[in-house]
Structure formats: C-alpha cells, structure tokens
Design a protein around this motif. Structure first.
Motif, PDB file in Angstrom:
ATOM      1  N   SER A  87     -10.892  39.052 -19.124  1.00 15.67           N
ATOM      2  CA  SER A  87      -9.974  38.228 -18.338  1.00 15.67           C
ATOM      3  C   SER A  87     -10.158  36.741 -18.620  1.00 15.67           C
ATOM      4  N   TYR A  88     -11.347  36.364 -19.048  1.00 18.86           N
ATOM      5  CA  TYR A  88     -11.622  34.946 -19.316  1.00 18.86           C
ATOM      6  C   TYR A  88     -10.647  34.390 -20.347  1.00 18.86           C
ATOM      7  N   PRO A  92      -5.686  33.181 -18.590  1.00 19.18           N
ATOM      8  CA  PRO A  92      -5.124  31.815 -18.618  1.00 19.18           C
ATOM      9  C   PRO A  92      -3.838  31.676 -19.440  1.00 19.18           C
ATOM     10  N   PRO A  93      -3.755  32.264 -20.666  1.00 23.26           N
ATOM     11  CA  PRO A  93      -2.475  32.110 -21.382  1.00 23.26           C
ATOM     12  C   PRO A  93      -1.307  32.803 -20.686  1.00 23.26           C
ATOM     13  N   ARG A 267     -11.244  31.759 -15.085  1.00 25.16           N
ATOM     14  CA  ARG A 267     -12.446  31.695 -15.919  1.00 25.16           C
ATOM     15  C   ARG A 267     -13.705  31.749 -15.070  1.00 25.16           C
ATOM     16  N   ARG A 268     -13.655  31.097 -13.906  1.00 26.42           N
ATOM     17  CA  ARG A 268     -14.825  31.152 -13.039  1.00 26.42           C
ATOM     18  C   ARG A 268     -15.000  32.558 -12.480  1.00 26.42           C
ATOM     19  N   ASN A 269     -13.896  33.174 -12.086  1.00 27.44           N
ATOM     20  CA  ASN A 269     -13.998  34.518 -11.509  1.00 27.44           C
ATOM     21  C   ASN A 269     -14.545  35.536 -12.501  1.00 27.44           C
TER      22      ASN A 269
ATOM     23  N   MET B  50     -20.952  35.566 -19.001  1.00 21.26           N
ATOM     24  CA  MET B  50     -19.718  34.836 -18.707  1.00 21.26           C
ATOM     25  C   MET B  50     -20.020  33.527 -17.971  1.00 21.26           C
ATOM     26  N   ALA B  51     -21.108  33.497 -17.184  1.00 22.14           N
ATOM     27  CA  ALA B  51     -21.497  32.246 -16.531  1.00 22.14           C
ATOM     28  C   ALA B  51     -21.909  31.216 -17.582  1.00 22.14           C
ATOM     29  N   ILE B  52     -22.624  31.676 -18.624  1.00 20.59           N
ATOM     30  CA  ILE B  52     -23.043  30.765 -19.702  1.00 20.59           C
ATOM     31  C   ILE B  52     -21.814  30.277 -20.470  1.00 20.59           C
TER      32      ILE B  52
END
Lengths: 489, 72
Positions: A87-88, A92-93, A267-269, B50-52
């Motif tokens: 999902s990262y 977003p796109p 991205r945070r999630n 993913m945090a990194i």
C-alpha cells in the motif's frame, strides 16, 4: 429479555443514533455521501482502511476457522501485512489521480485510466458480484451473534432482519459520515473485548497460551501445522498472495482510500496497520481455546465457537458486551459495503446508460438502491450459505481479477489496452465463477500436473489465466506507436 | 533511499517462501506453534521495515499542506 439482549439492543440503538447524528451540518451530495467529501483526516482513514481487519469475518470467522481447521486460519494474519507493505507505493498514486479527476469510485478510475466507459461498467459489475457474498457474510455474522448471545430468544432470521434494517436506515441518511464515527467506536470496543478474551480464555481453561497449544497438539496431532495435502503450505502461499493482491481491489476499500485528505496518511499507515492487525492473534486464541471446551461444532456451527465458549464462561451481561462488539463489527463493514454497492450501481452502471441524469438524481438513486441491495443480501443469507471464511475467499477470488489491469494503469506507459484489460477481467471472473459453482479442482482440469498443484487457491489460477488473456489481447489490439504515446499520459 | 526500499521485500520472502521450511509445531515460541510464531515475526519485521522506509523516504519530509504528526 435477558441482560445480554438489553446490552446488544442498546448498542444497536447507539450505533443508529451516532450514524444519524453524523449527518448534521453536511449537505448530502453524492461526493459527501460516498467518500465523505474527501475530507477525512489521518485517524479516520486509518480506521476505515483498518475496517477490513475487524469485521465479523475476523471476530467469528477467524476464531471459527482456528476452532474447525487449525493452521489454515494463520493465513488471515499474513495477507493483510503484505497488502499494507504494497500500500505504501500502491495507494498514493491512486489517491492523487482520483483527486485530480474528482473520481468517486473504482470503476470511475478504470474508465478514466482506460478511456472506456464500458470497462467501468464491467468493473462495477465485478465489484457488485464480489460485494454480495461479503455483505451476506456480515449479515450471517449478525444472525449468529444475536441469536447465540440472546440465548436463543431471538432467532437468527429475526436478527438478520433487524440488523439489515438498522444499517439501511443510517446508510440512507448519513452515508460515509455515519460510518466513520461508528468505525471508531467499533474498533475501540472490539480491541478491548478480543484482547481480554484471547488472554483470559487460554489462561482460565489451560493455564496459559503455551499450555493450551500443547494440549491441542497432544489431542489433535498435526492440527496446528499445515497439512501435507489439501490446505497445505502451497494452499497457504497461493491464498496469501491472492488475498494480499486483492486487499485494495474491493470497491469499498477503494472508497476508503478516496476519503483521505492527504496521501501521506497511507504511507504512515503502512507501518502502523500491520501491528494493529496482530490483535487478530487473540481472536485465534479464542477459537483454539474453544476446541476442548465446547467440542462438536461442525460446518458453519464452527463460526459460533467464540460465542459458545463465552456463554459458558461469563455472566449474561458480559456476554452482552461481547455480543455488542460483535454487532458493531457486522454493522460498520456492512454499511460500508452497502454504500459501495449502491454507488457502483447508480454512478457506474446507471449513469453511463442514462447520461442525461443529473447529479442529484444519481445520488437519490444510489440511496434508493440501498434497501434493495440489503434485501438481496438478506435473501442469500437466509438461503443456507457456507462458512464465513469460504464466503470471503469467494469474494476475494473475484475482486483480485481487477489487480493486473489496475497496476498496469499506474505505470508511466500502460502496456495493457482497454480490450486486454476487459478480456483479462472477464476470463478471470468466469474461471472463478465456474470453479466455485461446479467445484471442479485444478487437478481435474490439468490432470497431467502433479497432484500437489490441486492445493493452489483457484482464484490464483484464475489470476494467471487473466494475465495471459490480457497480455495476448493487448498485443493484438495495441494501437500504432503515435496513438500509444498520446494515450499514455 | 533506493536501497532501503528492498527492505519491503523481506516480509514477502519470509511469509511466502520461508513458511514452507518451518511448517512445524515444536518448539513453541511465546507459547505459539512455531509456524504461527514465524508468521507473527514477519508481520512485526514488515512493520519495522516500513517504518524505516517511511523515515528515510524524502517524499515524507516535504511538508504537504498542513503539518502531519510525523513519526521519527
């Protein structure tokens, strides 16, 4: 009238009141109704994209599969994690494009990207077909929760009707705004209940989690690891990959993406949601704890394992709290699914057919469709459906067929043509439908392959045929180079 | 950043490939069957990866409209 029933009833009324109150101060255009005016902040988007994790599916289905099948239930923990990693880069796109083009739905996205209204209609149809088993799942869960937690005072049939009516009323009134606040209440309640049960039950009945698993392993050798055939490791691998790819292909997951105010939230999630998902472990523990305590639940009855053990362990008022949490896990996703299905039919099937309709007419149609879709799902729910997990896997097998066309459309130069996309989706969906209906396995279709291949999830097989068909048709219908350059923007 | 992105491939390898080699109950880890603990471990590693990635990806450093509570 027992204490459990009173608490479940109050929770249902509370959800209804909260849903109706959320309407205040919002003028309900279609954009407000279906994607909350694209104005939700990080926390609400987190809760909406996490909505998938804590539905009746995980609460009852996850524990039910732990109880009835053992190791195969582990897949539920694995696929979401991989989906969040993807999902990262995936979300977003999608969000940026949807915002720029003011898109309201997933078919909208496909029809814009491929410049084909008919592809949009096809995607909408696939979405609705996949959503119905998912809605049936929530209603079926509702029926189980209310009838078991009311100690049989309310029949599953009546419970399903009450639940369907509640969802229909607040969805028609408040749309996505009504769902958002209930999603927050639901997650808080279910987290507390599942963690408590997942620790208390193993400790109370077995002395600890390790002792519980040792006892199960001694009583049912092989139950806690994947079997050599059937639901084997190969089944696990193909199912996890299929469901991870399909995770964001659900029309309602798409809608949840569009509710966000910023792309950063996704991205945070991606780092936070996998941890949130670990709470699922506690639902598994409840199901495992029930194995030696309430034996003999077979078939769809296995979905009752968590509740049956709760009734045996607690006073009615606490069974009511557990039941209330369960009701919320069915109502919230149920309403999100209803909004999605209604928007799909009104905005993505009806509008292309009747382009002269005004926005407000389409919005009204969407709301008018809500009770019809709810009725259809009630019909299927009462018509002897399979276990909760089987229902969800069927829906996943359908929606995942959209993945190849979606990913290709995000590439700078899309290698897939609209005909290729349509051919792939149709081939994939037809294969899933035929295999589900006739129960023909892989091994029957391809007898020359080793028997182990039969363990591969059929949805995954359909996905491979889907990609092959899309590639062949895209090659055959590729436009001349100049046109390709013009359409790739 | 480009190299850090490959961290995201780890949970795929661990869960989709690795599980085939650890399909066993013993030894229990944190009380869980080994294969379950293995999957749990990769979920945690995936979140850490993913945090990194989030922390090192320059796209998240750029202010985007109003400020968001950034994680370090």
């Amino acid at each position: 009238m027992n204490a459990a029933l009173v608490i479940i009833g109050l929770a249902t009324l509370g959800a209804l009141a909260l849903g109706l109150a959320a309407r205040r101060g919002v003028s309900m255009t279609l954009e407000q109704w279906t994607v909350g005016g694209r104005g939700f902040g990080g926390l609400l988007v987190f809760l909406l994209t996490a909505g998938e994790i804590y539905t009746t599916f995980t609460f009852l289905g996850g524990s039910g599969w732990a109880y009835g099948r053992g190791a195969p239930t582990y897949y539920i923990l694995a696929y979401g994690s991989l989906a969040y990693v993807m999902s990262y880069w995936l979300l977003p796109p999608i969000w940026r494009y949807a915002k720029r083009e003011r898109l309201l739905s997933q078919p909208h996205f496909f029809s814009h990207k491929y410049d084909s209204q008919w592809l949009g209609v096809l995607v909408a149809a696939v979405g609705v077909v996949a959503l119905v088993p998912y809605l049936v799942l929530q209603f079926q869960g509702l029926g189980i929760i209310v009838s078991v937690a009311s100690y049989g005072a309310i029949s599953p049939t009546l419970a399903i009707w009450i639940g369907a009516a509640t969802v229909t009323i607040y969805v028609m009134t408040s749309g996505m705004h009504g769902v958002a606040w209930n999603a927050a209440v639901k997650d808080a309640l279910i987290l507390a209940v599942v963690i408590f049960l997942g620790i208390y039950l193993p400790v109370h009945y077995y002395g600890g989690i390790g002792d519980m698993f040792r006892a199960i392993d001694a009583a049912k050798p092989g139950f806690l690891a994947f079997k050599p055939t059937g639901q084997s490791v190969l089944w696990f691998q193909s199912t996890v990959l299929l469901t991870a790819l399909g995770f964001f292909m659900w029309p309602h997951a798409f809608s949840a993406i569009l509710t966000s105010k910023r792309e950063q939230s996704f991205r945070r999630n991606a780092a936070l949601l996998p941890l949130y998902q670990l709470i699922l472990l506690f639902a598994f523990f409840c199901g495992f704890a029930a194995i030696m305590q309430v034996p003999g639940l077979t078939g769809t009855k296995a979905d009752e394992a968590l509740l049956r053990l709760s009734i045996q362990s607690f006073d009615p008022w606490f069974v009511g709290v557990i039941g209330a949490a369960g009701v919320m896990t069915a109502l919230v996703p149920g309403s999100i699914i209803l909004i999605s299905a209604a928007t799909l039919l009104a905005n993505d099937v009806l509008r292309p057919l009747r382009p002269e309709l005004s926005d407000s007419a389409v919005g009204l149609t969407a709301r008018a469709l809500v009770p019809l879709i709810a009725l259809l799902a009630v019909y299927f729910t009462l018509d002897n459906p399979p276990t909760l997990v089987a229902l969800l896997l069927m829906g996943y097998a359908f929606v995942t067929q959209l993945f190849p066309a979606l990913v290709c459309s995000l590439l700078p130069r899309n290698p897939m043509t609209k005909y290729g996309a349509a051919a792939g989706i149709i081939v994939g969906v037809v294969v899933v439908a035929v295999v589900t209906e006739t129960k023909v396995g892989f091994a029957d279709m391809l007898p020359f392959l080793p028997a182990r291949v039969g363990d591969i999830n059929v949805g995954f097989a359909a996905l491979i045929l889907n990609v092959i068909a899309a590639a062949l048709v895209s090659l055959a219908t590729r436009p001349a180079p100049a046109a390709a350059a013009a359409s790739s923007s | 950043m480009a190299a850090v992105r490959w961290l995201a491939a780890l949970p795929f390898l661990g869960i989709l490939v690795g599980t085939a080699f650890v399909n066993q109950v013993e030894p229990l880890v944190f009380g869980m069957p080994f294969v379950l603990a293995w999957i749990v471990g990769w979920v945690v590693i995936g979140a850490a990866a993913m945090a990194i990635v989030y922390a090192l990806d320059p796209i998240n450093a750029a202010p985007e409209g109003e400020a968001e509570g950034e994680r370090q």
